[in-house]
Scaffold this active site. Sequence first.
Site, short mmCIF file in Angstrom:
data_model
loop_
_atom_site.label_atom_id
_atom_site.label_comp_id
_atom_site.label_asym_id
_atom_site.label_seq_id
_atom_site.Cartn_x
_atom_site.Cartn_y
_atom_site.Cartn_z
CG ASP A 39 -1.72 0.87 1.34
OD1 ASP A 39 -2.73 1.52 0.22
OD2 ASP A 39 -1.72 1.79 2.53
CB THR A 43 -1.90 6.00 -2.14
OG1 THR A 43 -1.64 4.66 -2.21
CG2 THR A 43 -2.59 6.37 -0.93
CB THR A 44 1.34 3.41 -5.83
OG1 THR A 44 1.09 2.49 -4.69
CG2 THR A 44 2.64 3.08 -6.34
CG ASP A 56 -6.96 1.56 0.13
OD1 ASP A 56 -6.91 2.47 1.06
OD2 ASP A 56 -6.05 0.55 -0.39
#
Length: 533
Positions: free
Chosen positions: A63, A96-97, A393
Amino acid sequence: MGMGNAPVIILREGTKRDKGKDAQFNNISAAMAIASAVKSSLGPRGMDKMLVDSVGDVVITNDGVTILKEMDVQHPAAKMLVEVAKTQDAEVGDGTTTSVILAGELLKKATDLIDANVHPTIITAGYRLANDKAQEVLKNISMKVSIDDDDLLKLIAQTAMISKQVNNSKEYFSNMVVDAVKTVVDKDKDGKYFVDLKNIQTVKKAGAKMEESYIVKGLIIDKEPVQPSMPKLVEGAKIALIDAPFEVKKTEIDAKIQITDPTAMSSFLAEEENELKAMVEKIKSVGANVVFSQKGVDELVQHYLAKNGILGYRRLKQSDLEAIAKATGATIVGNVQELTKNDLGTAGAVDEKLVGEDGMAFITGCKNPKAITIFVRGGTEHVLEEVERALNDAIRVVGVAMEDGKVVAGAGAPEIELELRLMDYAASVGGREQLAIEKFAKAMEIIPWTLSENAGIDPIDSIIKLKNAHEKKAAKAKYFGIDLDSGEAVDMLAKNVVEPLRVKVQAINSAEEVANMILRIDDVIASRRAPPA
């Protein structure tokens, strides 16, 4: 009198200063290093990271925001990318990545223009134009999703979980997630849906398979009754929520009571006992058979509660009290003596269950629960934490999809469509900004490139196949992404890979904003650090 050649010292001794291109390239390098750190964790074939902190605690995850939060980042520009990931996580829960990798790639592409003496102001202006156009394109290629379209909502949850530990059980968990979000979804006065994610709690307990996780249409409170002799199960629960101690009130100032007569001592103790007894009598008189208190409960009160068959819990968090109030319709009362029947909440049952070695209160059978709990199980603490992250998520993206009612295809499909459309747009803008827009468009390739690279597929072949598929401009060309099994460009809607529109919008917005902020810095003045105490 002349000034002479004496140097003028403005900054404290030991202060470090980088100016011009040195400062820009230093900041860009730091940001790219952060993007590189999370790059290999993107997508369903992404790898996990093991993070060990200074005291030896271990976190294993892929994550993006968790990786960056756990890293001890020192460089100020690198910290800005960590903030991008945190914002993305807070706003939409997923991507997010993606946002960090995009920001790193935008900065990398900008270095070519800076080397060619294109002023950073021109680059940032071009990036802003490109971002505005990208938002427009994303809205045009999005599809509608209805709150009643359970199948599509489950696919959104599965896409968010596909790269996580729960991938093999994603269908089981996606059913749970959609059920949870639909239970708490509400409408505002304008008829728009909104989801308050605080109403979905996760309680985790090690000691079972992750597939043994389940949803409770009510709440699980990680507390044991204040007295072992209290009932273990109360059916037809009438619940009182008290934000006050079940104890004799102490004076706010230091005071001493001197008792010289033994009979006065007895009456003093009797008065204390009567005061405590009156609290229990009040609880009993309004018909409550379960009490949750945020504060302490005196031993005598515990005895009288148990004697009257009332189940009691103490020292709950404020957030737990509020959640019980939402689930049962109870009102939190600040004074026991002011409690009325109307303040009580109702539930089908409050059941004391032993989970592992700990007792937990299960509040179930609520009529219209606006606060629910997902009980997460897993073999070890590390597995539990990763399952909880995956569920959080998925819950967020399903909530966002319900609120906006818009989704896009995944697996690099929107990014390639953006690249092609932005290239056309750049030609219409002209001037030096055109160069920046073209770089922005080219940076979009990094997402399908990284997905392919992490899956062991030749990224160059993948990008070529994707561009060919999109350039045909067929009816569904804009939905073509990279199939990580075959390496071919395929319709991602047919492969059930979909994401909320807001995930992409937020990721590109955040990446553009942080890239522009870093590009506009041409002077870094760093004070000398104070020695450790």
